[in-house]
Design a protein around this motif. Structure first.
Motif, PDB file in Angstrom:
ATOM      1  N   PHE A  44       0.839  -1.204   0.000  1.00  0.00           N
ATOM      2  CA  PHE A  44       0.000   0.000   0.000  1.00  0.00           C
ATOM      3  C   PHE A  44       0.870   1.248   0.000  1.00  0.00           C
ATOM      4  N   SER A  45       1.868   1.259   0.848  1.00  0.00           N
ATOM      5  CA  SER A  45       2.714   2.443   0.995  1.00  0.00           C
ATOM      6  C   SER A  45       3.561   2.692  -0.238  1.00  0.00           C
ATOM      7  N   TYR A  46       4.197   1.632  -0.716  1.00  0.00           N
ATOM      8  CA  TYR A  46       5.121   1.790  -1.836  1.00  0.00           C
ATOM      9  C   TYR A  46       4.406   2.230  -3.105  1.00  0.00           C
ATOM     10  N   TYR A  47       3.383   1.487  -3.498  1.00  0.00           N
ATOM     11  CA  TYR A  47       2.717   1.798  -4.752  1.00  0.00           C
ATOM     12  C   TYR A  47       1.811   3.025  -4.623  1.00  0.00           C
ATOM     13  N   GLY A  48       1.277   3.249  -3.423  1.00  0.00           N
ATOM     14  CA  GLY A  48       0.496   4.454  -3.214  1.00  0.00           C
ATOM     15  C   GLY A  48       1.332   5.705  -3.367  1.00  0.00           C
ATOM     16  N   THR A  96       3.263  12.457 -10.795  1.00  0.00           N
ATOM     17  CA  THR A  96       2.005  13.183 -10.993  1.00  0.00           C
ATOM     18  C   THR A  96       1.814  14.249  -9.915  1.00  0.00           C
ATOM     19  N   PHE A  97       2.132  13.913  -8.663  1.00  0.00           N
ATOM     20  CA  PHE A  97       1.995  14.885  -7.569  1.00  0.00           C
ATOM     21  C   PHE A  97       2.913  16.079  -7.794  1.00  0.00           C
ATOM     22  N   LEU A  98       4.132  15.826  -8.282  1.00  0.00           N
ATOM     23  CA  LEU A  98       5.073  16.923  -8.517  1.00  0.00           C
ATOM     24  C   LEU A  98       4.588  17.839  -9.634  1.00  0.00           C
ATOM     25  N   VAL A  99       4.006  17.255 -10.684  1.00  0.00           N
ATOM     26  CA  VAL A  99       3.421  18.068 -11.754  1.00  0.00           C
ATOM     27  C   VAL A  99       2.279  18.911 -11.209  1.00  0.00           C
ATOM     28  N   ALA A 100       1.465  18.308 -10.321  1.00  0.00           N
ATOM     29  CA  ALA A 100       0.337  19.033  -9.717  1.00  0.00           C
ATOM     30  C   ALA A 100       0.818  20.197  -8.851  1.00  0.00           C
ATOM     31  N   TRP A 117      -7.231  10.120  -4.507  1.00  0.00           N
ATOM     32  CA  TRP A 117      -8.461  10.699  -3.957  1.00  0.00           C
ATOM     33  C   TRP A 117      -8.164  11.500  -2.700  1.00  0.00           C
ATOM     34  N   VAL A 118      -7.345  10.931  -1.815  1.00  0.00           N
ATOM     35  CA  VAL A 118      -6.960  11.649  -0.591  1.00  0.00           C
ATOM     36  C   VAL A 118      -6.168  12.901  -0.953  1.00  0.00           C
ATOM     37  N   HIS A 119      -5.283  12.779  -1.924  1.00  0.00           N
ATOM     38  CA  HIS A 119      -4.474  13.928  -2.324  1.00  0.00           C
ATOM     39  C   HIS A 119      -5.329  15.042  -2.902  1.00  0.00           C
ATOM     40  N   ASP A 120      -6.280  14.695  -3.772  1.00  0.00           N
ATOM     41  CA  ASP A 120      -7.130  15.713  -4.398  1.00  0.00           C
ATOM     42  C   ASP A 120      -8.046  16.397  -3.388  1.00  0.00           C
ATOM     43  N   ASN A 121      -8.460  15.665  -2.356  1.00  0.00           N
ATOM     44  CA  ASN A 121      -9.427  16.206  -1.402  1.00  0.00           C
ATOM     45  C   ASN A 121      -8.808  16.767  -0.125  1.00  0.00           C
ATOM     46  N   HIS A 122      -7.605  16.317   0.217  1.00  0.00           N
ATOM     47  CA  HIS A 122      -7.018  16.729   1.495  1.00  0.00           C
ATOM     48  C   HIS A 122      -5.586  17.263   1.384  1.00  0.00           C
ATOM     49  N   PRO A 168      -1.729  15.155   4.443  1.00  0.00           N
ATOM     50  CA  PRO A 168      -2.541  14.018   4.900  1.00  0.00           C
ATOM     51  C   PRO A 168      -2.319  12.744   4.076  1.00  0.00           C
ATOM     52  N   THR A 169      -2.036  12.900   2.791  1.00  0.00           N
ATOM     53  CA  THR A 169      -1.778  11.723   1.958  1.00  0.00           C
ATOM     54  C   THR A 169      -0.598  10.931   2.487  1.00  0.00           C
ATOM     55  N   PHE A 170       0.472  11.622   2.843  1.00  0.00           N
ATOM     56  CA  PHE A 170       1.658  10.912   3.301  1.00  0.00           C
ATOM     57  C   PHE A 170       1.578  10.541   4.780  1.00  0.00           C
ATOM     58  N   VAL A 171       0.661  11.133   5.516  1.00  0.00           N
ATOM     59  CA  VAL A 171       0.351  10.621   6.857  1.00  0.00           C
ATOM     60  C   VAL A 171      -0.262   9.225   6.732  1.00  0.00           C
ATOM     61  N   LEU A 172      -1.189   9.081   5.781  1.00  0.00           N
ATOM     62  CA  LEU A 172      -1.806   7.777   5.523  1.00  0.00           C
ATOM     63  C   LEU A 172      -0.748   6.746   5.144  1.00  0.00           C
ATOM     64  N   ILE A 173       0.166   7.119   4.272  1.00  0.00           N
ATOM     65  CA  ILE A 173       1.228   6.214   3.854  1.00  0.00           C
ATOM     66  C   ILE A 173       2.135   5.867   5.033  1.00  0.00           C
ATOM     67  N   SER A 174       2.420   6.831   5.874  1.00  0.00           N
ATOM     68  CA  SER A 174       3.256   6.601   7.049  1.00  0.00           C
ATOM     69  C   SER A 174       2.592   5.608   8.015  1.00  0.00           C
TER      70      SER A 174
END
Length: 447
Positions: free
Chosen positions: A276-280, A287-291, A408-413, A417-423
């Motif tokens: 989950f963490s690695y592929y997430g 894509t996140f960096l482009v955003a 979805w978490v990244h777009d909404n939060h 928070p996205t990397f808190v979830l990954i952590s």
């Protein structure tokens, strides 16, 4: 005078073939096995890594939504979940080498044909077939290497095998940086995926079959010949080996017998959290960096540097795994991954993004190496590939969920928070890893 050394006076008159393999030093045949399996592993990683770069280009060219792009990533992992379970089961029944070669052929041809995809749905179908081959290959290759490696360096050899993943991911990053941004670049990148299909022919002829599998299949003469080739390579004289006792075949249900159930739960949860963490994270970093406003070429450059940090992560894990053990190494690298993920989510400048991204890559891939080292050691020979494949398959469920949930978490939060979830996912994997058995320096179980 013969160049083959005589057995020492303290050596038993009889050794099992597994014990004869365990007493050997690292030889050129071990190197050939490691390199041959590792090239297949690197090609696998190259294919998986490419999708993170292709998603950016395909989304732009075809005008896809974020949800459609998410499915391009996740459908491959659905195939990998099915492939891992099926591949492990087949490897315990028809052989490790045969399944390894077949998986290379399947995903190599499917990747090449996917370059001709006229639209989203055709490409989606090809990504599923590619996943079938990719998912079956990894647990089978690690099982084959683990069953030939001498006990005292078995963990290190499997970590070195896993380190070829970084080589493949670096190749993917280079292809992403130099080829994908060009006209039809993503199609040319996929055409390179035909290489594994060609390599499968070498695997079928060049790599040995597992001695433990050959014995359990009743192919004693082949098992003896294989052991003797490795002994001759090491300059060690053979000693007599008793024929192995007949062992009742184990069905996948045996994973949940009392003696295996606890380690199965621990192993499956570890695989789930790491996947989950690695592929997430890593599939979406470009894509996140482009955003965040970085040009596509710049985001690919960042990803390339972050990917290079995988190599020292593997190197440190390879040393520690035979010094302090599998369980401690795995748990420590997962803890480092959790901390690095939290820091990456807060990074904003180019320098902090690169630093924390490299730390995340270092710890995460070191953890992968340790996980692949411990996984084949959890179960006995007749259940080894099945157990490894089942754990991998369960982890692939997380690799399906991660690429869908994380954007979805990244777009909404937002990124934090996205990397808190990954952590948190890394932390769960760390706690589960503490429940795994420690088999540093011990002979692999046969029953």
């Amino acid at each position: 005078m013969s160049s083959v050394a005589e057995p020492s006076v303290t050596e038993p008159a009889q050794l099992t073939r597994s014990q004869r393999l365990d007493r050997l030093p690292f030889t050129r045949l071990h190197g050939r096995l490691l390199g041959g399996s590792g090239i297949g592993w690197a090609l696998d990683a190259m294919d998986v890594g490419l999708i993170s770069f292709l998603m950016v280009a395909i989304k732009k060219e075809w005008g896809l939504s974020t949800g459609q792009v998410s499915w391009l990533a996740s459908v491959g992992f659905i195939g990998m979940a099915v492939g891992a379970s099926l591949g492990g089961y087949l490897a315990d029944r028809i052989g490790r080498r045969n399944v390894f070669a077949l998986t290379l052929l399947v995903y190599g041809l499917a990747t090449g044909f996917s370059a001709l995809s006229p639209g989203f749905w055709v490409l989606l179908a090809f990504r599923f077939v590619i996943g079938l081959g990719l998912g079956a290959e990894l647990p089978v290759a690690s099982t084959l290497v683990s069953e030939y490696a001498p006990a005292r360096i078995r963990g290190r050899m499997v970590v070195l095998l896993e380190s070829f993943w970084a080589v493949g991911w670096v190749l993917a990053a280079l292809i992403g940086y130099y080829i994908v941004p060009k006209d039809n670049g993503w199609r040319w990148a996929l055409l390179l995926g035909v290489v594994p299909a060609l390599y499968a022919m070498y695997v079928r002829r060049g790599l040995p079959e597992s001695v433990r599998f050959l014995e359990r299949a009743g192919r004693i003469d082949e098992a003896e010949q294989s052991v003797r080739r490795f002994e001759e390579s090491a300059g060690i004289a053979p000693v007599p080996s008793p024929n192995p006792e007949k062992v009742t075949k184990m069905s996948p249900k045996a994973l949940w017998e009392k003696r295996f159930a606890g380690r199965t739960v621990a192993l499956w949860l570890t695989w789930f959290g790491v996947n989950f963490s690695y592929y997430g994270a890593f599939l979406w970093i470009p894509t996140f960096l482009v955003a965040q406003g970085f040009p596509m070429a710049k985001s690919f450059e960042f990803t390339l540097w972050i990917t290079l940090a995988q190599l020292p992560g593997y190197a440190v894990a390879a040393v520690l795994i035979e010094k302090v053990g599998r369980r401690f190494t795995l748990a420590s690298f997962l803890l480092g991954s959790a901390v690095a993920a939290m820091a990456f989510g807060q990074a904003s400048s180019e320098s902090t993004i690169l630093l924390t991204g490299c730390l995340l890559s270092f710890f995460n891939l070191g953890a992968w190496g340790a996980l692949y080292a411990v996984t084949p050691e959890v179960y006995p020979t007749m259940l080894r590939a099945t157990g490894s494949g089942s754990a991998t398959a369960f982890g692939r469920i997380a690799s399906i969920i991660g690429p869908l949930l994380v954007p979805w978490v990244h777009d909404n939060h937002g990124t934090g928070p996205t990397f808190v979830l990954i952590s948190v996912s890394f932390a769960v994997a760390m706690l589960a890893a503490l429940g795994l058995p420690e088999r540093k320096g011990k002979e692999l179980q046969n029953s």
